[in-house]
Design a protein around this motif. Structure first.
Motif, PDB file in Angstrom:
ATOM      1  N   ILE A 116      -0.506  -1.920 -19.475  1.00 20.48           N
ATOM      2  CA  ILE A 116      -0.025  -3.104 -18.767  1.00 20.48           C
ATOM      3  C   ILE A 116       0.110  -2.791 -17.280  1.00 20.48           C
ATOM      4  O   ILE A 116       0.840  -1.864 -16.901  1.00 20.48           O
ATOM      5  CB  ILE A 116       1.327  -3.567 -19.332  1.00 20.48           C
ATOM      6  N   PRO A 117      -0.553  -3.520 -16.406  1.00 29.12           N
ATOM      7  CA  PRO A 117      -0.445  -3.264 -14.961  1.00 29.12           C
ATOM      8  C   PRO A 117       0.915  -3.677 -14.432  1.00 29.12           C
ATOM      9  O   PRO A 117       1.571  -4.571 -14.982  1.00 29.12           O
ATOM     10  CB  PRO A 117      -1.562  -4.132 -14.362  1.00 29.12           C
ATOM     11  N   PRO A 118       1.374  -3.049 -13.361  1.00 25.97           N
ATOM     12  CA  PRO A 118       2.686  -3.412 -12.792  1.00 25.97           C
ATOM     13  C   PRO A 118       2.651  -4.790 -12.147  1.00 25.97           C
ATOM     14  O   PRO A 118       1.640  -5.207 -11.587  1.00 25.97           O
ATOM     15  CB  PRO A 118       2.935  -2.314 -11.747  1.00 25.97           C
ATOM     16  N   LEU A 146       5.417   4.689 -13.068  1.00 24.63           N
ATOM     17  CA  LEU A 146       3.998   4.439 -13.328  1.00 24.63           C
ATOM     18  C   LEU A 146       3.302   5.642 -13.962  1.00 24.63           C
ATOM     19  O   LEU A 146       2.358   5.475 -14.737  1.00 24.63           O
ATOM     20  CB  LEU A 146       3.287   4.051 -12.026  1.00 24.63           C
ATOM     21  N   HIS A 147       3.750   6.852 -13.637  1.00 21.90           N
ATOM     22  CA  HIS A 147       3.104   8.055 -14.177  1.00 21.90           C
ATOM     23  C   HIS A 147       3.824   8.608 -15.409  1.00 21.90           C
ATOM     24  O   HIS A 147       3.338   9.565 -16.022  1.00 21.90           O
ATOM     25  CB  HIS A 147       3.032   9.140 -13.099  1.00 21.90           C
ATOM     26  N   ASP A 207      -2.098   7.901  -3.224  1.00 16.90           N
ATOM     27  CA  ASP A 207      -1.810   6.515  -3.599  1.00 16.90           C
ATOM     28  C   ASP A 207      -1.890   5.608  -2.369  1.00 16.90           C
ATOM     29  O   ASP A 207      -1.342   5.916  -1.311  1.00 16.90           O
ATOM     30  CB  ASP A 207      -0.425   6.420  -4.231  1.00 16.90           C
ATOM     31  N   ASN A 210       0.559   1.266  -3.994  1.00 15.84           N
ATOM     32  CA  ASN A 210       2.014   1.203  -4.149  1.00 15.84           C
ATOM     33  C   ASN A 210       2.773   1.353  -2.833  1.00 15.84           C
ATOM     34  O   ASN A 210       3.689   0.563  -2.556  1.00 15.84           O
ATOM     35  CB  ASN A 210       2.480   2.253  -5.162  1.00 15.84           C
TER      36      ASN A 210
END
Length: 274
Positions: A116-118, A146-147, A207, A210
């Motif tokens: 599921i994406p944020p 996220l990780h 990244d 984010n």
């Protein structure tokens, strides 16, 4: 024997095409002037501008790249430190307490975190409501969250290779749960911990999305966001842009070169069981 050599040659050629040729393209264009770099060719420059280009990159926007390196380093160190402890504990508990509806549901939630994406806007609203938007603490929590699923799954698979007799012997000797994990189990997780450190460090350090959404501001810039310094609507300084790419690629490249064997060992450690 001949077949193995042929496979090795093919693999070498493919790696050259996929990695080294683009890397050569970036390096050679970082040494050109603005006009030559705009041609986007792999030809050697008529004159080298190594010092001029890289000095311009380092001093651009009041030394933004140096501040970005500091921000990215702090973000990476904090995220990895928290992630290792949390994910290792979660992986240990998930593996040792397998079975039952609660464990199955928790495993489903961990797997869902990979798929599921944020949600950007709700996450910004939550961070802003608790006073963590545009803060290092806020973006650190985002990176950890996220990780976490990937790291927890790796730890769970590795813990499955550790015999339960280790836990039972420690408990019989009067070792509590916290001491059991920190003193006995966690030191045995070094191979997978190395994998998590390297892979997650590269992801967090590089990244772009984010920090762009959750850590905006010139003083909060991370290394990937410095690429904007040399891009504009009408004119792009490709030579400086490529020089910036070279500089920000060095730390992850060094990390990967020195720890690539540990990455493979940690990824395959839990392949037999779990």
């Amino acid at each position: 024997m001949v077949r193995k050599i042929a496979v090795g040659i093919v693999a070498l050629l493919l790696s050259t095409l996929i990695f080294w040729i683009p890397f050569y393209f970036v390096i050679i264009n970082s040494l050109k002037n603005q006009a030559e770099s705009a041609d986007m060719s792999m030809a050697w420059p008529t004159s080298f501008h190594f010092l001029d280009n890289y000095k311009a990159v380092l001093t651009a926007s009041d030394y933004m790249l140096i501040r970005a390196f500091i921000n990215s380093t702090l973000l990476t160190v904090l995220s990895i430190s928290i992630l290792i402890i949390v994910a290792a504990m979660a992986g240990f508990v998930l593996q040792r307490r397998e079975g039952g509806r609660t464990s199955s549901f928790i495993n489903f939630l961990v797997l869902a975190g990979l798929m599921i994406p944020p949600a950007i806007v709700p996450t910004i609203w939550v961070l802003d409501s608790i006073g963590l938007f545009k803060t290092l603490a806020g973006i650190t929590l985002i990176e950890v969250a996220l990780h976490f699923p990937f790291a927890a799954i790796l730890y769970k698979a590795f813990v499955a290779t550790l015999p339960r007799e280790v836990d039972e012997s420690a408990l019989i000797d009067g070792c509590g749960g916290g001491r059991l994990f920190l003193s006995i189990i966690f030191p045995l997780l070094k191979p997978v911990t190395s994998t998590v450190i390297v892979l997650t460090s590269i992801n967090v350090f590089n990244d772009f999305v984010n920090p762009l959404y959750f850590f905006p501001g010139a003083d909060n810039a991370t290394i990937q966001l410095t690429l904007y310094n040399f891009m504009s609507r009408f004119t792009t300084s490709w030579n400086l842009l490529f020089a910036d790419i070279v500089l920000i690629s060095i730390p992850p490249l060094i990390l990967f070169i020195f720890f690539n064997k540990k990455i493979v060992a940690g990824m395959t450690a839990g392949a037999v069981k779990g």
